[in-house]
Design a protein around this motif. Structure first.
Motif, mmCIF file in Angstrom:
data_model
loop_
_atom_site.group_PDB
_atom_site.id
_atom_site.type_symbol
_atom_site.label_atom_id
_atom_site.label_comp_id
_atom_site.label_asym_id
_atom_site.label_seq_id
_atom_site.Cartn_x
_atom_site.Cartn_y
_atom_site.Cartn_z
ATOM 1 N N ALA A 290 64.233 94.320 76.058
ATOM 2 C CA ALA A 290 63.113 94.111 76.979
ATOM 3 C C ALA A 290 63.222 92.741 77.651
ATOM 4 C CB ALA A 290 61.786 94.251 76.237
ATOM 5 N N ARG A 291 64.255 92.607 78.483
ATOM 6 C CA ARG A 291 64.525 91.354 79.186
ATOM 7 C C ARG A 291 64.468 91.594 80.690
ATOM 8 N NH1 ARG A 291 68.823 91.814 75.765
ATOM 9 N NH2 ARG A 291 70.226 92.134 77.542
ATOM 10 N N LEU A 342 62.682 95.666 84.831
ATOM 11 C CA LEU A 342 61.752 94.885 84.035
ATOM 12 C C LEU A 342 61.626 93.482 84.612
ATOM 13 C CD1 LEU A 342 62.854 95.880 80.412
ATOM 14 C CD2 LEU A 342 61.080 96.918 81.843
ATOM 15 N N VAL A 370 57.321 91.139 78.167
ATOM 16 C CA VAL A 370 58.715 90.887 78.531
ATOM 17 C C VAL A 370 58.917 89.393 78.769
ATOM 18 C CG1 VAL A 370 60.537 91.337 80.223
ATOM 19 C CG2 VAL A 370 58.976 93.189 79.527
ATOM 20 N N GLY A 375 61.731 90.998 74.263
ATOM 21 C CA GLY A 375 60.320 91.285 74.079
ATOM 22 C C GLY A 375 59.659 90.340 73.083
#
Length: 389
Positions: A290-291, A342, A370, A375
């Protein structure tokens, strides 16, 4: 431990910034305004926060012009509350009025744009709805033959996906309340307790921990796992060997948490323990992925690869998580089809699931924001091994 309680509501600068970002995007598309009709969007730009939306009787409208503050066209019953927001232009009618439920007021507002054959935006896409009678919409459009209507779903959803620091503070607070409530489950749940009473006890505890409401409490319980996670609870008592799952969406100041926890009642078999371990590690993979710059598809694939150790389908029940904020589920979706990039400060639910045994399933869920390094957990991370009550 719960976080320090934030201030309720937002400063006017929050809404000014949201409106300015929207107007900059509108300028790029040559839009003269946005017509919004659904609760999250009206609240996003105005701060108008009420449970009265649960009544379907009255429509509510907000118009965001190309410049200046939004304009509210609402039933008179909401005028006093709307005047407490940062808005100044508030136009009302005595509602309900089935023959003219705000249509004349909307026509008066939009007629100058129709005369210029101007273009305004309305949300038409996935996860949107027209919160007014279709017949009223048709009458409105027939009155404004020169008005051009275009879809702005991506514009509005794109704005809402990335949270402000003030929004993240509220989300962190309700996630902390949810985490504290889950921590209490082993103390308030026991073998033999009917499932509906388990859910009532959870709701009571969530309110005691500081939630404003617990409108979404679902789950399941059965021997070695569960087959359904969205049904209302039955009177079936918990039994030794059950796997109990509770999934909650509690709210604080209009913002949701959305995560679950799993427990074994007195004992757990090896298959259930393995399923839990796979999902815990799949969540770890999701947190790492989650970058900013990765996509929701990347996030999905990172979790699905771990899930495939036990479930050849990759655990795909449509998606493995979603956005989170003023709604229990928001865009984007962690799915093979979703290539949304994201961005830092998106708040997401990671929700890997898998199927095993004879029709059993397990779901694991955490809420994150994020960050460049991956994350950042807003929820207190679930234990790495299945807890036995």
């Amino acid at each position: 431990m719960k976080s320090t309680t934030p201030e309720r509501g937002f400063a006017p600068a929050e809404f000014e910034a949201r409106t300015a970002r929207a107007q900059a995007l509108m300028a790029e598309r040559d839009l003269s305004g946005l017509l919004l009709m659904t609760e999250p969007e009206v609240r996003y730009f105005s701060g108008f926060h009420t449970l009265f939306w649960q009544s379907p009787t009255r429509p509510w409208f907000l118009f965001v012009p190309a410049t200046g503050k939004p304009i509210a066209i609402i039933p008179e019953i909401g005028a006093a509350l709307m005047r407490q927001t940062w808005l100044e232009d508030i136009r009302t009618w005595a509602a309900p009025a089935p023959d003219d439920d705000g249509i004349s007021l909307l026509s008066d507002l939009l007629s100058p744009f129709a005369d210029k054959r101007a273009k305004i935006g309305v949300m038409k896409g996935h996860e949107t709805s027209l919160r007014m009678p279709l017949g009223d919409w048709e009458r409105l459009i027939n009155r404004l033959p020169g008005l051009k209507i275009t879809d702005v779903t991506d514009l509005i959803q794109g704005l809402r996906m990335v949270k402000s620091p003030a929004e993240i503070e509220k989300l962190a607070h309700i996630c902390a309340i949810g985490s504290a409530t889950f921590d209490r489950v082993p103390e308030i749940v026991a073998n033999g307790m009917p499932l509906d009473e388990v859910f009532r006890s959870f709701r009571r505890e969530a309110l005691a921990q500081g939630a404003d409401d617990a409108p979404y409490v679902v789950g399941g319980s059965d021997q070695g796992g569960y087959a359904d996670v969205i049904s209302p609870p039955s009177r079936r008592p918990l039994r030794s060997g059950d796997i109990l799952m509770i999934d909650t969406g509690c709210t604080w100041d209009g913002y949701f948490c959305d995560f679950d926890r799993n427990w074994a009642i007195e004992r757990a078999d090896d298959t259930a323990r393995r399923a839990y371990d796979v999902l815990w590690r799949a969540t770890e993979a999701g947190i790492a992925a989650a970058r900013p710059g990765n996509t929701c598809q990347d996030l999905f694939r990172a979790m699905a690869e771990v899930i495939s150790e036990m479930d050849a389908s990759g655990g795909d029940i449509g998606r493995l998580g979603h956005g989170l904020g003023m709604q229990l589920t928001e865009q984007p979706s962690h799915a093979e089809f979703d290539t949304t990039e994201l961005k830092e400060n998106m708040v997401l639910t990671l929700e890997p699931s898998l199927s095993y045994g004879h029709g059993l399933m397990m779901v694991h869920e955490e809420n994150i924001v994020v960050r460049p390094e991956g994350g950042h957990l807003l929820t207190t991370r679930a234990p790495s091994e299945l807890t036995v009550i």
